[in-house]
Scaffold this active site. Sequence first.
Site, short mmCIF file in Angstrom:
data_model
loop_
_atom_site.label_atom_id
_atom_site.label_comp_id
_atom_site.label_asym_id
_atom_site.label_seq_id
_atom_site.Cartn_x
_atom_site.Cartn_y
_atom_site.Cartn_z
N VAL A 20 0.84 -1.19 0.00
CA VAL A 20 0.00 0.00 0.00
C VAL A 20 0.88 1.25 0.00
O VAL A 20 1.86 1.33 0.75
CB VAL A 20 -0.94 -0.01 1.23
CG1 VAL A 20 -1.66 1.33 1.38
CG2 VAL A 20 -1.96 -1.13 1.08
N GLN A 87 -3.51 -6.17 -8.05
CA GLN A 87 -4.03 -6.79 -6.83
C GLN A 87 -5.25 -6.04 -6.32
O GLN A 87 -5.22 -4.82 -6.18
CB GLN A 87 -3.00 -6.85 -5.71
CG GLN A 87 -3.52 -7.77 -4.61
CD GLN A 87 -2.78 -7.72 -3.29
OE1 GLN A 87 -2.70 -6.67 -2.66
NE2 GLN A 87 -2.27 -8.85 -2.86
N CYS A 116 -3.77 -9.43 3.91
CA CYS A 116 -3.57 -8.17 4.64
C CYS A 116 -4.33 -8.20 5.97
O CYS A 116 -5.54 -8.37 5.99
CB CYS A 116 -4.04 -6.99 3.80
SG CYS A 116 -3.79 -5.41 4.65
N ASN A 214 7.00 -15.33 0.45
CA ASN A 214 7.02 -13.92 0.85
C ASN A 214 7.23 -13.83 2.35
O ASN A 214 6.78 -14.69 3.10
CB ASN A 214 5.68 -13.28 0.45
CG ASN A 214 5.52 -11.84 0.91
OD1 ASN A 214 4.53 -11.48 1.51
ND2 ASN A 214 6.51 -11.00 0.64
N ARG A 243 9.37 -5.25 1.91
CA ARG A 243 10.14 -4.17 2.54
C ARG A 243 11.59 -4.08 2.07
O ARG A 243 12.12 -2.98 1.90
CB ARG A 243 10.06 -4.29 4.07
CG ARG A 243 8.69 -3.91 4.60
CD ARG A 243 8.49 -4.28 6.07
NE ARG A 243 8.92 -5.65 6.29
CZ ARG A 243 9.74 -6.04 7.26
NH1 ARG A 243 10.20 -5.16 8.12
NH2 ARG A 243 10.07 -7.30 7.42
#
Length: 463
Positions: A20, A87, A116, A214, A243
Amino acid sequence: RQINNSRLSFNNITALAPMVRVGTLPMRLLALDYGADVVYCEELIDIKMAQCQRVVNDVLETVDFVAPDDRVMFRTCEREKGNVVFQMGTADPDRALAVARLVEKDVAAVDVNMGCPKEYSTKGGMGAALLSDPDKIEAILRTLVTGVSIPVTCKIRILPSLEETVSLVRRIERTGVAAVAVHGRFKDERPRHPVHCDYIQAVAQAVSIPVIANGGSLDHVKTNADIEEFRKATGASSVMLARAAMWNASLFRSQGALPLEKVMEDYLKYAIQYDNNAFNTKYCLCQMLRDKVESPLGKQVQAAQTNAEISEAYGLQEFYRQTREQLQARRDALQSGSQPERPVTDGDVTTMAVKFERREYPPQITPKMFLLEWSRKEKVEQPQYETVQRAQDRAFQSTVTVAQKKYRSSLWEKSKKFAEQAAAIVCLRVLGVPEGRIGEEDSGLVCKRKREGKVNGGAPLCL
């Protein structure tokens, strides 16, 4: 590297994870430049996307999905067409399908966010909330797989037990999805918690579709070579980085990472080139700066309010200026060669394709001035201007109301003032009234001294 006209493969790839506020067009293009095979956009909510219009932006050479309030929700371009995965956040099969069909010509695949844990995603039954409703997961994925021509994938988090996780992924595989990304953390775990490689490994062994690992940014992936080590540790087909890539996207380079300054500069050039929202640009740069966010550069970036000010912080003022000039030249060229100059009725508004060219009028004269004088002479109400600005290129369009009728130019202008002048030109031309151009016969609407620029600022106009 994927080829644009082939079906996207999720085998043996490295991907930029959906993030995001980070996964907007500049970051996606940067990741592709540095060697990522696949890039995911940030999660976009189905309800918001379903209201969007698909707009071809000839100035930026992008395809924009524009919300009713003119905000660009998703911007993409030809460069990433064969590599970008859209997505979405969804909890409804029909809405998911409507959004997938809206974007399917412009993206390589669609992905459903099922991992999420943030409230904005879970409160609508989306994201990680879907993990507790496998029937809904199946309904959404089956609807998408049968309803669109491009690959469908999903991204999940692991469930409390290994058995539950494997069982869910097997069920997901049966829907016909092309791949599943597994974030190796439980729903209530955060990035500071270690990733559970054993869970990803169990999933990879249990299914035959590609599994994308991931969650390795904290402990596992610090260099490009670590990507392959993480893939081996999880037994997955592919690796997705969030990240670690956000902090320095050149991690995707097989030749080794670049200095952060170079990465930030490359990112900012894309942000300028594609007119990225300044606050989004600022957010991404601050994420890259990390502990240097309080440095002199960091403080300058934080204080900046526009892409121009951000460019100044990085010494890219000249690049910014040249890019803006190029975009304006492209806009002008497109508009001058577009619609013919004849009136068209658009609802209750009469439109013409005209632009206000300042050089075509004497220094003291404008079409607005002529229209005001004409309305006074005809004893009709003073012209009223209503101006709007669109988000995708910040251009302006004005509508003028004169004698209860509305007029506007179908071309957008670079400033509010120019947009109002263009609207005035349309009105004057439709009415057959002179507009004050150089070489035009004197109409007597504005006095000769004013036309010749010999009058003081406060002198009255001749009626």
